[in-house]
Design an enzyme around this catalytic site. Structure first.
Site, mmCIF file in Angstrom:
data_model
loop_
_atom_site.group_PDB
_atom_site.id
_atom_site.type_symbol
_atom_site.label_atom_id
_atom_site.label_comp_id
_atom_site.label_asym_id
_atom_site.label_seq_id
_atom_site.Cartn_x
_atom_site.Cartn_y
_atom_site.Cartn_z
ATOM 1 C CE LYS A 12 -3.170 2.602 3.055
ATOM 2 N NZ LYS A 12 -4.084 2.579 4.224
ATOM 3 C CG ASP A 33 -5.482 7.898 4.563
ATOM 4 O OD1 ASP A 33 -6.444 8.484 4.014
ATOM 5 O OD2 ASP A 33 -5.621 6.911 5.327
ATOM 6 C CE LYS A 89 -6.339 8.894 8.038
ATOM 7 N NZ LYS A 89 -6.939 7.777 8.771
ATOM 8 C CG ASP A 133 -1.921 5.288 4.829
ATOM 9 O OD1 ASP A 133 -1.738 4.272 5.528
ATOM 10 O OD2 ASP A 133 -3.013 5.577 4.310
ATOM 11 C CG ASP A 190 -9.699 7.519 6.878
ATOM 12 O OD1 ASP A 190 -8.664 7.469 6.189
ATOM 13 O OD2 ASP A 190 -9.700 7.748 8.110
ATOM 14 C CD GLU A 197 -6.757 5.193 2.562
ATOM 15 O OE1 GLU A 197 -7.680 5.314 3.382
ATOM 16 O OE2 GLU A 197 -5.601 4.907 2.893
ATOM 17 N NE ARG A 235 -10.714 -1.207 4.349
ATOM 18 C CZ ARG A 235 -11.256 -1.422 5.543
ATOM 19 N NH1 ARG A 235 -12.384 -2.094 5.651
ATOM 20 N NH2 ARG A 235 -10.670 -0.972 6.629
HETATM 21 N N1 BES Z 1 -4.127 4.613 6.919
HETATM 22 C C1 BES Z 1 -5.207 4.359 7.768
HETATM 23 C C2 BES Z 1 -4.893 3.388 8.885
HETATM 24 C C3 BES Z 1 -3.932 3.856 9.952
HETATM 25 C C4 BES Z 1 -4.402 4.406 11.124
HETATM 26 C C5 BES Z 1 -2.575 3.678 9.776
HETATM 27 C C6 BES Z 1 -3.497 4.802 12.094
HETATM 28 C C7 BES Z 1 -1.692 4.073 10.768
HETATM 29 C C8 BES Z 1 -2.163 4.634 11.932
HETATM 30 C C9 BES Z 1 -6.371 3.759 6.974
HETATM 31 O O1 BES Z 1 -6.483 4.158 5.664
HETATM 32 C C10 BES Z 1 -7.621 4.168 7.677
HETATM 33 O O2 BES Z 1 -7.874 5.339 7.746
HETATM 34 N N2 BES Z 1 -8.357 3.200 8.182
HETATM 35 C C11 BES Z 1 -9.542 3.448 8.885
HETATM 36 C C12 BES Z 1 -10.562 2.404 8.484
HETATM 37 C C13 BES Z 1 -11.953 2.708 8.941
HETATM 38 C C14 BES Z 1 -12.503 3.899 8.213
HETATM 39 C C15 BES Z 1 -12.795 1.484 8.687
HETATM 40 C C16 BES Z 1 -9.250 3.366 10.375
HETATM 41 O O3 BES Z 1 -8.414 2.557 10.778
HETATM 42 O O4 BES Z 1 -9.824 4.137 11.141
HETATM 43 ZN ZN ZN Z 2 -4.686 4.737 4.750
HETATM 44 ZN ZN ZN Z 3 -7.586 5.968 5.445
#
Ligand code: BES
Ligand code: ZN
Ligand code: ZN
Length: 468
Positions: A232, A237, A244, A255, A314, A316, A318
């Site tokens: 990824k 992000d 966020k 990210d 967010d 994204e 996946r």
């Molecule tokens: N890049 C983030 C995940 C992340 C969070 C990486 C904290 C490192 C530290 C990912 O794209 C994300 O935002 N995931 C969301 C998913 C949710 C919307 C289902 C998350 O983890 O909150």
């Molecule tokens: Zn992300």
């Molecule tokens: Zn994200």
């Protein structure tokens, strides 16, 4: 800083400082016990004591296991870099050489690209003193290659989102390909459209930087097995329209760590000249907001033909990986297929900051990885799939939703989303590595310093060494 392997009492080494590891047990009968105790040194793990008059540094270790030596060595090298010593020596043997090199290189790592007055360390030479240079030289070279590749990954992760955007990512991959004799193929947005990668393209649509799919290949003559690595590479992000909160957005330059890690892995494996074919695929994309942004409520048609209801922009990573995994499986018939992604905050909640989450169907493969992790000094733990969590990805309008309907078990439901894009014949070859916690740190731990850690590089280099 230069590291050399030198024979004990052979060549005359004019080192200024010599480092000695001391366990609590060894302290009891140490010739300097009285003076060390006077100085308050109890040989606790990561404790240190300088004897400036004697040019000696004593470092405490709980015992002489690699994990403890590496950590203690990391603390020591940081302290040594603040002194005015120009050189230092460590005694090494077959058992501890890898840990000491990792401690020195990874613990001594600094990223000063954005500092205008970075203090230059005076420490220029580290000598590793051993009995038999010939016997240790292979282990020495190997550990240096892997540690350097880890630092390479860290350097990339630490770059700002402005400096390392998707087209720059592609340029850096091209540069690595040239240096290491790899094949390199880059797909820009025009080609991605031709490939029908609408899921990946949607994520990057509001960015002013063109999304890129990077494919590097290391193809030695007598390769017996093939390893596909998928990363990824979200160069930023912001969360997209499901924006966020301000405090969570900071650090989201990391990210891209999965993509940076797979570059580090193919660099290490090609320099180790391992007899395996390796493919690195990276989805390099920036998730931004704007009039052109993809939205919650959109339905995306992925490359695989499956449709995805977007309920949160967010989630994204996946969406990018869905298309890259599908592409990778069509292009390469691999024996193992591993993806690396800072995919979920839920993985951090489940395992803590230090441990990579490993998910997949094959217990045997997860066990192999767990062994490689232990040998490599990385922390990894497996999170189990189940059919109940799988149902939470149901959508009323499309083939699946991009988020779970429950707030719990998010690391696993994200992996189960990816699983929908793994072809039946590859189910047991695939593992997903969630490095959301382990890829980046704002506080030093083990041999990690502020910023990217290079998580995954040591682990996969170790696994690849054992592939035959
Ligand atoms: N890049 C983030 C995940 C992340 C969070 C990486 C904290 C490192 C530290 C990912 O794209 C994300 O935002 N995931 C969301 C998913 C949710 C919307 C289902 C998350 O983890 O909150
Ligand atoms: Zn992300
Ligand atoms: Zn994200």
């Amino acid at each position: 800083m230069k590291i050399e392997l030198i024979k004990h009492s052979g060549e005359k080494v004019k080192s200024e400082l010599s480092v000695e590891f001391v366990t609590t047990q060894a302290l009891k009968s140490h010739e300097e016990r009285k003076s060390l105790e006077k100085a308050g040194f109890k040989a606790e793990q990561d404790a240190m004591c300088f004897f400036y008059e004697k040019n000696k540094l004593f470092c405490g270790v709980e015992d002489e296991t690699s994990d403890n030596l590496r950590s203690s060595c990391g603390v020591a090298i940081k302290a040594m870099k603040l002194t005015s010593y120009k050189s230092a020596t460590f005694g090494v043997n077959e058992e501890n050489i890898k840990a000491i090199i990792e401690g020195v290189v990874l613990g001594g790592y600094e990223f000063n690209q954005y500092k205008t007055d970075a203090k230059k360390s005076k420490l220029k030479n580290v000598y590793l003193i051993c009995e038999d240079v010939k016997k240790l030289s292979a282990a020495f070279e190997e550990a240096i290659i892997v540690a350097d590749a880890t630092c390479y990954t860290r350097d990339l992760v630490n770059q700002t989102p402005e400096d390392l955007n998707p087209p720059v990512f592609a340029k850096l991959a091209e540069k690595l390909a040239k240096e290491n004799n790899l094949l390199c193929e880059i797909l820009g947005e025009k080609e991605l459209k031709k490939e029908k990668m609408e899921s990946m393209l949607a994520v990057g649509r509001a960015s002013r930087h063109e999304s890129q799919l990077i494919h590097l290949t290391y193809k030695p003559k007598n390769a017996k097995q093939t390893l596909s690595l998928i990363g990824k590479g979200l160069t930023y992000d912001s969360g997209g329209l499901s924006l966020k909160p301000a405090t969570s957005m900071v650090t989201m330059k990391m990210d891209k760590a999965g993509g940076c890690a797979v570059l580090g892995m193919i660099k290490a494996i090609s320099e180790l000249k391992l007899d395996i074919e390796v493919h690195a695929f990276i989805g390099a994309v920036e998730n931004m907001i704007g009039g052109d942004a993809y939205k919650p409520d959109d339905v995306l048609l992925s490359r695989s033909g499956k449709t995805i209801e977007v309920r949160n922009t967010d989630a994204e990573g996946r969406l990018v990986l869905a298309d890259v995994l599908d592409y990778a499986q069509e292009k390469v018939k691999a024996d193992y297929m591993f993806d690396f992604a800072t995919l979920t905050g839920a993985c951090l909640a489940a395992l803590g900051q230090y441990t990579t989450g490993v998910m997949g169907h094959s217990s045997k493969l997860k066990h192999e990885i767990s062994k490689s992790a232990t040998l490599s000094g990385e922390l990894a733990a497996s999170l189990p799939f189940n059919n109940h969590l799988k149902k939470l990805l149901k959508s009323s309008i499309a083939d699946m939703s991009n988020i779970s309907s429950s707030p719990y078990g998010g690391a696993i439901t994200a992996a189960l989303f990816l699983d929908k894009f793994i072809k039946e014949e590859n189910k047991d070859k695939w593992l997903h590595f969630d490095i959301a916690g382990s890829a980046y740190t704002e506080t030093p731990w083990d041999c990690n310093v502020y910023g990217g850690t290079g998580a995954g590089v040591r682990l996969i280099s170790e696994f690849a060494k054992n592939m035959k």
